[in-house]
Design a protein around this motif. Structure first.
Motif, PDB file in Angstrom:
ATOM      1  N   ASP A  82      47.181  30.619  33.717  1.00 53.04           N
ATOM      2  CA  ASP A  82      46.838  31.740  34.610  1.00 53.04           C
ATOM      3  C   ASP A  82      45.651  32.554  34.108  1.00 53.04           C
ATOM      4  N   GLU A  83      44.756  31.909  33.352  1.00 52.36           N
ATOM      5  CA  GLU A  83      43.592  32.623  32.815  1.00 52.36           C
ATOM      6  C   GLU A  83      42.437  32.707  33.816  1.00 52.36           C
ATOM      7  N   ILE A  84      42.399  31.819  34.791  1.00 53.65           N
ATOM      8  CA  ILE A  84      41.270  31.817  35.734  1.00 53.65           C
ATOM      9  C   ILE A  84      41.367  33.027  36.648  1.00 53.65           C
ATOM     10  N   LYS A  85      40.303  33.786  36.723  1.00 55.96           N
ATOM     11  CA  LYS A  85      40.279  34.972  37.567  1.00 55.96           C
ATOM     12  C   LYS A  85      40.453  34.575  39.038  1.00 55.96           C
ATOM     13  N   ASP A  86      41.175  35.388  39.787  1.00 53.40           N
ATOM     14  CA  ASP A  86      41.257  35.152  41.222  1.00 53.40           C
ATOM     15  C   ASP A  86      39.851  35.155  41.800  1.00 53.40           C
ATOM     16  N   CYS A  87      39.569  34.168  42.644  1.00 49.14           N
ATOM     17  CA  CYS A  87      38.231  34.051  43.231  1.00 49.14           C
ATOM     18  C   CYS A  87      38.355  33.866  44.735  1.00 49.14           C
ATOM     19  N   LEU A  88      37.235  33.910  45.409  1.00 56.35           N
ATOM     20  CA  LEU A  88      37.223  33.699  46.850  1.00 56.35           C
ATOM     21  C   LEU A  88      36.927  32.231  47.123  1.00 56.35           C
TER      22      LEU A  88
END
Length: 233
Positions: free
Chosen positions: A32-38
């Motif tokens: 869960d390290e990947i930042k939320d993105c569009l």
């Protein structure tokens, strides 16, 4: 204002599926390290996807990255390769926030090592023996690697099945409910369903250590295990 039913909207179905895929891989492969993105779509020719750092919402300390996918590729390539594209781009996202990216479009050793860690082998050719760094980069799943392990879990989950069939209802009649979905759809291309070609346009080849995809008439040899690839029919 009329009561609008939003449950059957194509946009919600499409992005719901890929948001689920992103969240699943983020938890299973990246802690869960990947930042939320569009997540957006792109129609750029010959590009399966891209990752753009802080592309959206330019407010200080609140910028959002962009992960783009090309839907024109969805009918040409198997589902497993679409999932590879998502993870490929997520590795770029990881590097933007926790590593040191090189110039735009270049895939460096740090990115390559992250790909290998999550179970994808970077390759300029998309097959065994290609360079693992470079400006243009393909990849293939490592046999026994984490990507294949969690992707099988993903595709066999009831939630994924529902989301996938909502977006692709034309294949519902082809699915055997008594068999794992992973085995039925991972190598399926929607183009095969739509046009029903007389012969395969891509073929799977296996050696003693890995699998690759290519034209049906290739003769390949693996330098890693010193054995010929055999076409899987």
């Amino acid at each position: 204002m009329k009561n609008i039913d939003r449950e059957d909207k194509p946009t919600k179905k499409f992005y719901g599926l890929f948001q689920y895929i992103f969240d699943f891989y983020n938890g299973e492969l990246f802690d869960d390290e990947i930042k939320d993105c569009l997540i957006v779509i792109t129609r750029q020719k010959n590009v399966a996807g891209h990752y753009a750092y802080k592309r959206w919402f330019h407010v200080k300390d609140q910028e959002t990255d962009e992960l783009a996918l090309n839907p024109s590729m969805f009918v040409k390539f198997p589902l497993i390769e679409i999932c590879q594209t998502v993870v490929h781009e997520m590795c770029h996202g990881w590097q933007y926030h926790y590593g040191k990216p090189s110039r735009a479009g270049y895939h460096n050793k740090e990115w390559a090592n992250k790909m290998i860690e999550v179970g994808l082998m970077p390759s300029t050719t998309g097959t065994v023996g290609g360079k693992i760094v470079g400006q243009g980069m393909n990849d293939y799943p490592l046999e026994g690697g984490k990507f294949m392990e969690v992707t099988e879990e993903l595709m066999n989950s009831d939630l994924f099945t529902g989301l996938y069939l909502e977006v692709n209802p034309e294949i519902a009649d082809l699915i055997n409910e008594n068999s794992p979905l992973f085995d039925q759809v991972k190598d399926l291309t929607l183009a095969q369903i739509e046009s029903k070609p007389k012969g395969p346009i891509k073929a799977k080849y296996s050696c003693n250590c890995s699998n690759v995809w290519g034209r049906p008439d290739l003769e390949l040899h693996c330098k890693l295990c010193d054995s010929d690839y055999v076409r899987i029919k």
